[in-house]
Design an enzyme around this catalytic site. Structure first.
Site, PDB file in Angstrom:
ATOM      1  CG  ASP A 126      -2.025   0.994   1.187  1.00  0.00           C
ATOM      2  OD1 ASP A 126      -1.897   1.983   0.425  1.00  0.00           O
ATOM      3  OD2 ASP A 126      -3.016   0.811   1.906  1.00  0.00           O
ATOM      4  NE  ARG A 128      -4.549   3.182  -0.126  1.00  0.00           N
ATOM      5  CZ  ARG A 128      -5.656   2.580   0.255  1.00  0.00           C
ATOM      6  NH1 ARG A 128      -6.818   3.104  -0.049  1.00  0.00           N
ATOM      7  NH2 ARG A 128      -5.608   1.453   0.926  1.00  0.00           N
TER       8      ARG A 128
HETATM    9  N1  LIG Z   1      -2.373  -2.373  -6.325  1.00  0.00           N
HETATM   10  C1  LIG Z   1      -3.644  -2.781  -6.242  1.00  0.00           C
HETATM   11  N2  LIG Z   1      -4.566  -1.866  -5.928  1.00  0.00           N
HETATM   12  C2  LIG Z   1      -5.845  -2.277  -5.824  1.00  0.00           C
HETATM   13  C3  LIG Z   1      -6.219  -3.619  -6.064  1.00  0.00           C
HETATM   14  N3  LIG Z   1      -7.557  -3.715  -5.909  1.00  0.00           N
HETATM   15  C4  LIG Z   1      -7.989  -2.479  -5.570  1.00  0.00           C
HETATM   16  N4  LIG Z   1      -6.962  -1.612  -5.541  1.00  0.00           N
HETATM   17  C5  LIG Z   1      -6.950  -0.192  -5.180  1.00  0.00           C
HETATM   18  O1  LIG Z   1      -7.160  -0.118  -3.800  1.00  0.00           O
HETATM   19  C6  LIG Z   1      -7.701   1.143  -3.457  1.00  0.00           C
HETATM   20  C7  LIG Z   1      -8.840   0.889  -2.480  1.00  0.00           C
HETATM   21  O2  LIG Z   1      -8.255   0.377  -1.338  1.00  0.00           O
HETATM   22  P1  LIG Z   1      -8.813  -0.823  -0.502  1.00  0.00           P
HETATM   23  O3  LIG Z   1      -7.632  -1.444   0.175  1.00  0.00           O
HETATM   24  O4  LIG Z   1      -9.704  -1.678  -1.355  1.00  0.00           O
HETATM   25  O5  LIG Z   1      -9.752  -0.194   0.555  1.00  0.00           O
HETATM   26  P2  LIG Z   1      -9.402   1.008   1.506  1.00  0.00           P
HETATM   27  O6  LIG Z   1      -9.744   2.250   0.749  1.00  0.00           O
HETATM   28  O7  LIG Z   1      -8.032   0.914   2.031  1.00  0.00           O
HETATM   29  O8  LIG Z   1     -10.352   0.732   2.729  1.00  0.00           O
HETATM   30  P3  LIG Z   1     -11.880   0.990   2.861  1.00  0.00           P
HETATM   31  O9  LIG Z   1     -12.015   2.402   3.365  1.00  0.00           O
HETATM   32  O10 LIG Z   1     -12.356   0.006   3.839  1.00  0.00           O
HETATM   33  O11 LIG Z   1     -12.468   0.833   1.500  1.00  0.00           O
HETATM   34  C8  LIG Z   1      -8.112   1.799  -4.756  1.00  0.00           C
HETATM   35  O12 LIG Z   1      -7.140   2.801  -5.068  1.00  0.00           O
HETATM   36  C9  LIG Z   1      -8.044   0.651  -5.764  1.00  0.00           C
HETATM   37  O13 LIG Z   1      -7.686   1.108  -7.059  1.00  0.00           O
HETATM   38  C10 LIG Z   1      -5.211  -4.552  -6.382  1.00  0.00           C
HETATM   39  O14 LIG Z   1      -5.446  -5.750  -6.561  1.00  0.00           O
HETATM   40  N5  LIG Z   1      -3.939  -4.084  -6.483  1.00  0.00           N
END
Ligand SMILES: Nc1nc2c(ncn2[C@@H]2O[C@H](COP(=O)(O)OP(=O)(O)OP(=O)(O)O)[C@@H](O)[C@H]2O)c(=O)[nH]1
Ligand SMILES: [Zn+2]
Length: 204
Positions: A126, A128
């Protein structure tokens, strides 16, 4: 971190008319959006969501993840509640970008999970950052939040930037046969808080 507020407009949606506020991240060139609904009252807890861009889930109806379902449900809850906000952050693919996310999906199609795929591409699970949150919330007048998320890292990040998260509101929607393993990996490897019933077959 330098965030410039650019402009605001109305955004009519199936759930009601939101206001849309555009921001420019000077360092990265990313264009972030804040949606607000109703009158936001400073120093009063606001229902809200920090949503990370997912083109495939939010716009292309992908069932590989739960993003689109979470976004729609959050907008609906906020409209029903009468006030709240969504920060739509342009950090696609947990920060690796759309094309790298497609590369990661390709690896997942061959058996890797979401974390392994990122690592095979040389990225952390992650990537971010959340430092744009504070100036965006300051501009829309939010200091206390009831945050719709399953991700404890988001709660921690907000608190580190001085925003009070008075409550975490679970947002477990959109489970289907294509994203079941993905949701399980988020729970076991990324620390997302998901109750077990989310993985049973009878809640969808
Ligand atoms: N690198 C990668 N990114 C992903 C994948 N699937 C979803 N994403 C990205 O993950 C992000 C969303 O994050 P999540 O971890 O699903 O959820 P979160 O935002 O951390 O948590 P919530 O607030 O509970 O939704 C978005 O930017 C998506 O584009 C994947 O398989 N690989
Ligand atoms: Zn997604």
């Amino acid at each position: 971190m330098s965030i410039n507020y650019i402009a605001s407009s109305k955004l009519p949606t199936p759930w009601g008319v939101f206001s849309m506020h555009g921001f420019e991240d000077v360092q990265t060139g990313k264009e972030h959006v804040a949606l607000t609904f109703g009158t936001l009252i400073a120093d009063s807890p606001m229902l809200g969501r920090i949503h990370s861009e997912c083109l495939t889930g939010d716009a292309l109806f992908s069932l590989r993840c739960d993003c689109g379902f979470q976004l729609q449900t959050a907008m609906q809850h906020i409209a029903e509640h009468g006030q709240g906000f969504i920060l739509y952050l342009r950090q696609e693919g947990r920060g690796i970008g759309l094309l790298n996310k497609i590369r990661a999906y390709e690896l997942q199609d061959r058996g890797a999970n979401t974390v392994e795929a990122n690592e095979q591409l040389g990225f952390a699970a992650d990537m971010r950052k959340y430092d744009m949150i504070a100036p965006m919330l300051e501009k829309i007048g939010v200091t206390q939040v009831r945050l719709m998320t399953n991700n404890p890292r988001k709660v921690k990040a907000m608190q580190e930037f001085g925003i009070e998260v008075v409550e975490r509101v679970p947002l477990q929607v959109g489970k289907n046969r294509y994203n079941e393993a993905y949701l399980k990996t988020k729970s076991t490897e990324l620390g997302h808080m998901m109750s077990e019933h989310h993985f049973s077959d009878d809640d969808q």
